[in-house]
Design a protein around this motif. Structure first.
Motif, PDB file in Angstrom:
ATOM      1  N   ASN A   1       0.831  -1.205   0.000  1.00 25.63           N
ATOM      2  CA  ASN A   1       0.000   0.000   0.000  1.00 25.63           C
ATOM      3  C   ASN A   1       0.866   1.256   0.000  1.00 25.63           C
ATOM      4  OD1 ASN A   1      -2.616  -1.242   0.127  1.00 25.63           O
ATOM      5  ND2 ASN A   1      -2.163  -1.776   2.247  1.00 25.63           N
TER       6      ASN A   1
ATOM      7  N   GLU B   1       0.084   4.863   0.376  1.00 23.05           N
ATOM      8  CA  GLU B   1      -0.998   5.778   0.729  1.00 23.05           C
ATOM      9  C   GLU B   1      -0.452   6.960   1.516  1.00 23.05           C
ATOM     10  OE1 GLU B   1      -4.898   3.041   1.211  1.00 23.05           O
ATOM     11  OE2 GLU B   1      -3.356   2.689   2.732  1.00 23.05           O
TER      12      GLU B   1
ATOM     13  N   TRP C   1      -0.998  -0.632  -4.423  1.00 20.75           N
ATOM     14  CA  TRP C   1      -2.259   0.104  -4.281  1.00 20.75           C
ATOM     15  C   TRP C   1      -1.893   1.547  -4.014  1.00 20.75           C
ATOM     16  CZ3 TRP C   1      -7.464  -0.892  -4.647  1.00 20.75           C
ATOM     17  CH2 TRP C   1      -8.331   0.063  -4.107  1.00 20.75           C
TER      18      TRP C   1
ATOM     19  N   ASP D   1      -2.720   5.536  -3.597  1.00 19.34           N
ATOM     20  CA  ASP D   1      -3.668   6.613  -3.283  1.00 19.34           C
ATOM     21  C   ASP D   1      -2.884   7.684  -2.544  1.00 19.34           C
ATOM     22  OD1 ASP D   1      -5.820   8.223  -2.791  1.00 19.34           O
ATOM     23  OD2 ASP D   1      -6.739   6.920  -1.283  1.00 19.34           O
ATOM     24  N   THR D   2      -2.315   8.619  -3.288  1.00 14.63           N
ATOM     25  CA  THR D   2      -1.413   9.593  -2.684  1.00 14.63           C
ATOM     26  C   THR D   2      -1.489  10.948  -3.380  1.00 14.63           C
ATOM     27  OG1 THR D   2       0.925  10.116  -2.238  1.00 14.63           O
ATOM     28  CG2 THR D   2       0.470   8.735  -4.142  1.00 14.63           C
TER      29      THR D   2
ATOM     30  N   VAL E   1      -4.417   2.220  -9.346  1.00 13.62           N
ATOM     31  CA  VAL E   1      -4.440   3.641  -9.018  1.00 13.62           C
ATOM     32  C   VAL E   1      -5.820   4.095  -8.576  1.00 13.62           C
ATOM     33  CG1 VAL E   1      -4.107   5.971  -9.925  1.00 13.62           C
ATOM     34  CG2 VAL E   1      -2.535   4.129 -10.591  1.00 13.62           C
ATOM     35  N   LYS E   2      -5.865   4.598  -7.353  1.00 13.81           N
ATOM     36  CA  LYS E   2      -7.052   5.297  -6.880  1.00 13.81           C
ATOM     37  C   LYS E   2      -6.869   6.786  -7.118  1.00 13.81           C
ATOM     38  CE  LYS E   2     -10.149   5.723  -2.912  1.00 13.81           C
ATOM     39  NZ  LYS E   2     -10.390   5.339  -1.490  1.00 13.81           N
ATOM     40  N   ASN E   3      -5.709   7.290  -6.747  1.00  8.34           N
ATOM     41  CA  ASN E   3      -5.258   8.638  -7.094  1.00  8.34           C
ATOM     42  C   ASN E   3      -3.744   8.636  -7.073  1.00  8.34           C
ATOM     43  OD1 ASN E   3      -7.539  10.577  -7.519  1.00  8.34           O
ATOM     44  ND2 ASN E   3      -8.134   9.802  -5.503  1.00  8.34           N
ATOM     45  N   ALA E   4      -3.130   9.148  -8.119  1.00  8.77           N
ATOM     46  CA  ALA E   4      -1.670   9.155  -8.197  1.00  8.77           C
ATOM     47  C   ALA E   4      -1.207  10.512  -8.712  1.00  8.77           C
ATOM     48  CB  ALA E   4      -1.180   8.045  -9.129  1.00  8.77           C
TER      49      ALA E   4
ATOM     50  N   SER F   1       3.573   5.082 -10.162  1.00  6.60           N
ATOM     51  CA  SER F   1       2.633   4.319 -10.993  1.00  6.60           C
ATOM     52  C   SER F   1       3.244   3.976 -12.345  1.00  6.60           C
ATOM     53  CB  SER F   1       1.344   5.120 -11.194  1.00  6.60           C
ATOM     54  OG  SER F   1       0.732   5.417  -9.963  1.00  6.60           O
TER      55      SER F   1
ATOM     56  N   SER G   1     -10.553   7.719 -10.700  1.00 13.53           N
ATOM     57  CA  SER G   1      -9.140   7.962 -10.398  1.00 13.53           C
ATOM     58  C   SER G   1      -8.520   8.949 -11.385  1.00 13.53           C
ATOM     59  CB  SER G   1      -8.357   6.651 -10.419  1.00 13.53           C
ATOM     60  OG  SER G   1      -8.444   6.048 -11.704  1.00 13.53           O
TER      61      SER G   1
END
Length: 414
Positions: free
Chosen positions: A14, A16, A45, A47-48, A74-77, A85, A97
């Motif tokens: 993770n 994050e 994973w 998300d940052t 990617v949730k947010n990169a 990523s 995302s």
């Protein structure tokens, strides 16, 4: 946990929150463990909002260097997260995302965040270009995430770093596919759907807390302030002990993850020693004082890199405020009487009735008052404390208050 089964499990790391050096250490350790235990692949994973460039580069190099298949989900990169990523062999974008906005910025405690200079932008752009080339992704789009001077028609106006939605990233080849969940991403990437999540070790969690931009400067400042108060009071007591504890915590965070080592500790201690020599052994301000400041600054820079200016500036502000408040108000409190004065002078102090006669008397400081020291009144030597200010040796002082064994003096002007 399944060990030694080369196709049975995907390891999940993770990434994050803020990207920092402790997180880089966690990723490096996680990849080493995945390789040693025979993972079928490693999933990141992500998300940052971004973070330290040097930490992102370490993570990127670790991902590029692993022989295991890698997948970024990617949730947010944003910013440093975009570089991480792009370093993976495959990228899956989750619903809603985004990826990009990697313009490096400079942050100080007294100004608004601003874009970094062209030299820094150029260096980071080259890293994005190299990673994009290594993974077969569009080089110009990767560079546009960093450099706002690159205009991509219909995507990014000049002056704005490129940010892509999930659908656009897949359409343009920056990402490989969209996925609805982690499991969906694993299936589409051809990874084993059984996962082993590599939890962040306690030492990394502690290090992230101690080295954060909100904690590290305060620990540094409180450590220096504690030692400063101790220098101005007789004996060795609670302020000095607390100062040493704060400095110990300050260095512990870096030592836990390799941000700092023996060199940084030695430089810091040498800097403190030089400043003390300048204060007490060498008149004026010269080579020792300058050398002390430079040694401490070097220690902070080697530990925090580009963020050293912010850490140092915050620490200086906290020390200055703490010093003012301490020497302005602490000598008047009961706490100060107990911690600083009465333990040091109570046994030798004359009875109250003998000291009471000193109220209003003029005398001469025969030691520096920092704020405690000794003054002479006629033939009598008396342990005294100033009302908060530093009073140099030889100054004329007047007794303004006698409270038990505590004699408070003020510098007499003229």
């Amino acid at each position: 946990m399944l060990v030694g089964s080369a196709s049975a499990v995907s390891y999940v790391i993770n990434i994050e929150g803020e990207i920092d050096l402790p997180l880089a250490a966690y990723v490096e350790d996680g990849l080493a463990r995945a390789e040693a235990e025979g993972a079928s692949g490693v999933v990141f994973w992500i998300d940052t909002p971004g973070g330290r460039v040097d930490a992102a580069m370490r993570i990127s190099d670790a991902i590029l260097g692993t022989p295991l298949p890698t997948l970024a989900v990617v949730k947010n990169a944003f910013s440093a997260g975009a570089l991480i990523s792009l370093s993976a062999e495959q990228i899956a974008m989750l619903p809603g995302s985004e990826i990009g906005a990697a313009l490096p910025i400079t942050v100080t405690p007294v100004t608004e965040p601003t874009a970094a200079d062209r030299k820094t932008i150029s260096a980071l752009k080259a890293k994005f270009r190299a990673v994009a080339e290594a993974r077969g992704r569009p080089v110009e789009l990767a560079e546009a995430m960093v450099d706002p001077e690159i205009e991509i028609e219909g995507l990014a106006a000049k002056g704005e770093p490129l940010t892509l939605t999930a659908a656009k990233a897949v359409e343009l080849g920056v990402a490989d596919f969209q996925a609805t969940s982690l499991r969906d991403a694993l299936e589409k990437a051809g990874f084993a759907v059984e996962t082993e999540v590599l939890e962040v070790p306690t030492r990394i969690q502690v290090a992230r807390f101690l080295t954060s931009m909100y904690v590290a400067p305060v620990l540094l400042a409180l450590g220096l302030l504690g030692l400063l108060i101790e220098l101005f009071t007789p004996g060795f007591g609670i302020p000095g002990l607390l100062g040493l504890v704060m400095l110990g915590l300050y260095f512990a965070g870096g030592l836990l993850v390799g941000m700092s080592g023996l060199l940084e500790v030695v430089l810091f201690l040498a800097g403190v020693a030089l400043l003390l020599a300048e204060m007490f052994l060498i008149p004026g301000f010269g080579v020792a004082g300058i050398g002390g400041f430079l040694a401490i600054a070097a220690s902070i820079y080697l530990t925090f890199g580009a963020q050293a200016l912010t850490v140092g500036a915050i620490a200086v502000l906290v020390v200055a405020l703490g010093t003012f408040l301490t020497f302005r108000y602490l000598p008047r409190t009961r706490t100060a009487h107990a911690l600083v004065l009465e333990g040091a002078i109570g046994e030798q102090a004359p009875p109250r009735e003998r000291l009471a006669a000193l109220e209003g008397a003029l005398g001469t400081a025969i030691t520096d008052l920092r704020p405690a020291g000794t003054a002479r009144f006629g033939e009598r030597k008396v342990d005294v404390v100033s009302d908060g200010e530093y009073i140099p040796k030889g100054s004329t002082v007047r007794v303004v208050e006698v409270e038990g064994a505590r004699v408070v003096v003020r510098k007499e002007e003229g």
